[in-house]
Design an enzyme around this catalytic site. Sequence first.
Site, PDB file in Angstrom:
ATOM      1  N   SER A 146       0.823  -1.216   0.000  1.00 26.37           N
ATOM      2  CA  SER A 146       0.000   0.000   0.000  1.00 26.37           C
ATOM      3  C   SER A 146       0.860   1.270   0.000  1.00 26.37           C
ATOM      4  CB  SER A 146      -0.991  -0.006   1.166  1.00 26.37           C
ATOM      5  OG  SER A 146      -0.345   0.187   2.394  1.00 26.37           O
ATOM      6  N   MET A 169      10.682  -6.510   3.771  1.00 29.24           N
ATOM      7  CA  MET A 169      11.000  -7.095   5.069  1.00 29.24           C
ATOM      8  C   MET A 169      12.233  -7.989   4.979  1.00 29.24           C
ATOM      9  SD  MET A 169       8.815  -5.401   6.491  1.00 29.24           S
ATOM     10  CE  MET A 169       8.187  -5.740   8.113  1.00 29.24           C
ATOM     11  N   ARG A 170      13.311  -7.400   4.502  1.00 25.27           N
ATOM     12  CA  ARG A 170      14.540  -8.172   4.379  1.00 25.27           C
ATOM     13  C   ARG A 170      15.709  -7.247   4.687  1.00 25.27           C
ATOM     14  NH1 ARG A 170      16.485 -12.819   2.419  1.00 25.27           N
ATOM     15  NH2 ARG A 170      18.575 -12.558   1.594  1.00 25.27           N
ATOM     16  N   LEU A 186      19.226  -5.722   4.419  1.00 27.01           N
ATOM     17  CA  LEU A 186      20.192  -5.588   3.323  1.00 27.01           C
ATOM     18  C   LEU A 186      21.610  -5.589   3.893  1.00 27.01           C
ATOM     19  CD1 LEU A 186      18.129  -2.856   1.491  1.00 27.01           C
ATOM     20  CD2 LEU A 186      18.625  -5.144   0.571  1.00 27.01           C
ATOM     21  N   HIS A 211       9.103   3.545   8.081  1.00 29.58           N
ATOM     22  CA  HIS A 211       8.957   2.687   9.256  1.00 29.58           C
ATOM     23  C   HIS A 211       7.759   3.172  10.074  1.00 29.58           C
ATOM     24  CE1 HIS A 211      10.119   0.017  12.485  1.00 29.58           C
ATOM     25  NE2 HIS A 211       9.913   1.017  13.326  1.00 29.58           N
ATOM     26  N   ASP A 263      16.371  -0.168  11.059  1.00 27.93           N
ATOM     27  CA  ASP A 263      15.469   0.981  11.129  1.00 27.93           C
ATOM     28  C   ASP A 263      16.172   2.211  11.695  1.00 27.93           C
ATOM     29  OD1 ASP A 263      13.321  -0.489  10.081  1.00 27.93           O
ATOM     30  OD2 ASP A 263      12.900  -1.327  12.046  1.00 27.93           O
ATOM     31  N   ALA A 276      -1.512   7.843   7.476  1.00 27.60           N
ATOM     32  CA  ALA A 276      -0.503   8.910   7.515  1.00 27.60           C
ATOM     33  C   ALA A 276       0.696   8.544   6.639  1.00 27.60           C
ATOM     34  CB  ALA A 276      -0.060   9.150   8.953  1.00 27.60           C
ATOM     35  N   GLU A 277       1.083   7.254   6.635  1.00 21.55           N
ATOM     36  CA  GLU A 277       2.215   6.811   5.804  1.00 21.55           C
ATOM     37  C   GLU A 277       1.976   7.135   4.330  1.00 21.55           C
ATOM     38  OE1 GLU A 277       3.793   2.827   6.334  1.00 21.55           O
ATOM     39  OE2 GLU A 277       3.013   2.751   8.373  1.00 21.55           O
TER      40      GLU A 277
HETATM   41  C1  GAR Z   1       4.107  -0.375   6.457  1.00 27.77           C
HETATM   42  O1  GAR Z   1       3.409  -0.065   7.636  1.00 27.77           O
HETATM   43  C2  GAR Z   1       5.580   0.004   6.603  1.00 27.77           C
HETATM   44  O2  GAR Z   1       5.775   1.170   7.371  1.00 27.77           O
HETATM   45  C3  GAR Z   1       6.135  -1.206   7.319  1.00 27.77           C
HETATM   46  O3  GAR Z   1       5.494  -2.293   6.684  1.00 27.77           O
HETATM   47  C4  GAR Z   1       4.200  -1.875   6.240  1.00 27.77           C
HETATM   48  C5  GAR Z   1       4.057  -2.253   4.790  1.00 27.77           C
HETATM   49  O4  GAR Z   1       2.747  -2.066   4.351  1.00 27.77           O
HETATM   50  N1  GAR Z   1       7.558  -1.282   7.228  1.00 27.77           N
HETATM   51  C6  GAR Z   1       8.332  -1.737   8.213  1.00 27.77           C
HETATM   52  O5  GAR Z   1       7.906  -2.205   9.255  1.00 27.77           O
HETATM   53  C7  GAR Z   1       9.826  -1.645   7.951  1.00 27.77           C
HETATM   54  N2  GAR Z   1      10.572  -1.816   9.162  1.00 27.77           N
HETATM   55  P1  GAR Z   1       2.434  -2.069   2.788  1.00 27.77           P
HETATM   56  O6  GAR Z   1       3.005  -3.365   2.239  1.00 27.77           O
HETATM   57  O7  GAR Z   1       0.942  -2.023   2.697  1.00 27.77           O
HETATM   58  O8  GAR Z   1       3.093  -0.865   2.184  1.00 27.77           O
END
Ligand code: GAR
Length: 219
Positions: free
Chosen positions: A15, A92-93, A95, A111, A147, A175-176
């Site tokens: 998303s 989620m990997r 690097l 994050h 992070d 908000a993201e």
């Molecule tokens: C999001 O909330 C992002 O901030 C988090 O994973 C989610 C992905 O959602 N990222 C982390 O936790 C990285 N440490 P999405 O696949 O719907 O974008």
Amino acid sequence: MARQRVAILISGRGSDMMALVAAAADPAYPADIVLVLSNRPDAPGLDKAAATGVPVEVLDHRTFPGREAFDDALDARLHAVGADLVCLAGFMRVLTPSFVARWHGRLINIHPSLLPAFPGLDTHQRALAAGVKLHGATVHFVGPGLDDGPIIAQAAVPVTSADTAESLAARVLKAEHRLYPLALALVARGEAKLVEGKVVTQGIATSAGVLFWPPAPDI
Ligand code: GAR
């Protein structure tokens, strides 16, 4: 400044990636999304990206002998598409340090917490357990640690007594979706620059905005 060529790395729902793709559909936006790449072939975000016409690729980490080999292949793909910037969006990997060093200042992550609070997983549950009244999201350049790295932009949301980890996650995610396009635009326009390990932003008017939670009475 020419529109920056941006690759987005995902592992799941996508998303945040879709928020960047939507922003870049505007001709006035300073970046083009040239590739969406997932390390998981089953990431639901892949179909969503493909439906918009953005090039998508899978680089299945399980088919590589180790982290170095995967990151080298990733690096090669990013160079092949001429990426100027790389955005991690739920990638989620971890690097390798050498990959992070190669993309220093050009590798961006989002994050779901107000870093440096709550790095790692389960950020919403941990925010509730800590009893914080403001929580949120951070966009930052990727550093060698988990992070961590220079902060580009942050968005704060209130935490209510009625919140569950799910309701809080939904508020932060909304908000993201506004924060990431804003932060990427700052970097792509050269308005957010790395100076001595911190991000300096230019062209931002001083804001008198302040978020109180619970709301402060007028005084
Ligand atoms: C999001 O909330 C992002 O901030 C988090 O994973 C989610 C992905 O959602 N990222 C982390 O936790 C990285 N440490 P999405 O696949 O719907 O974008």
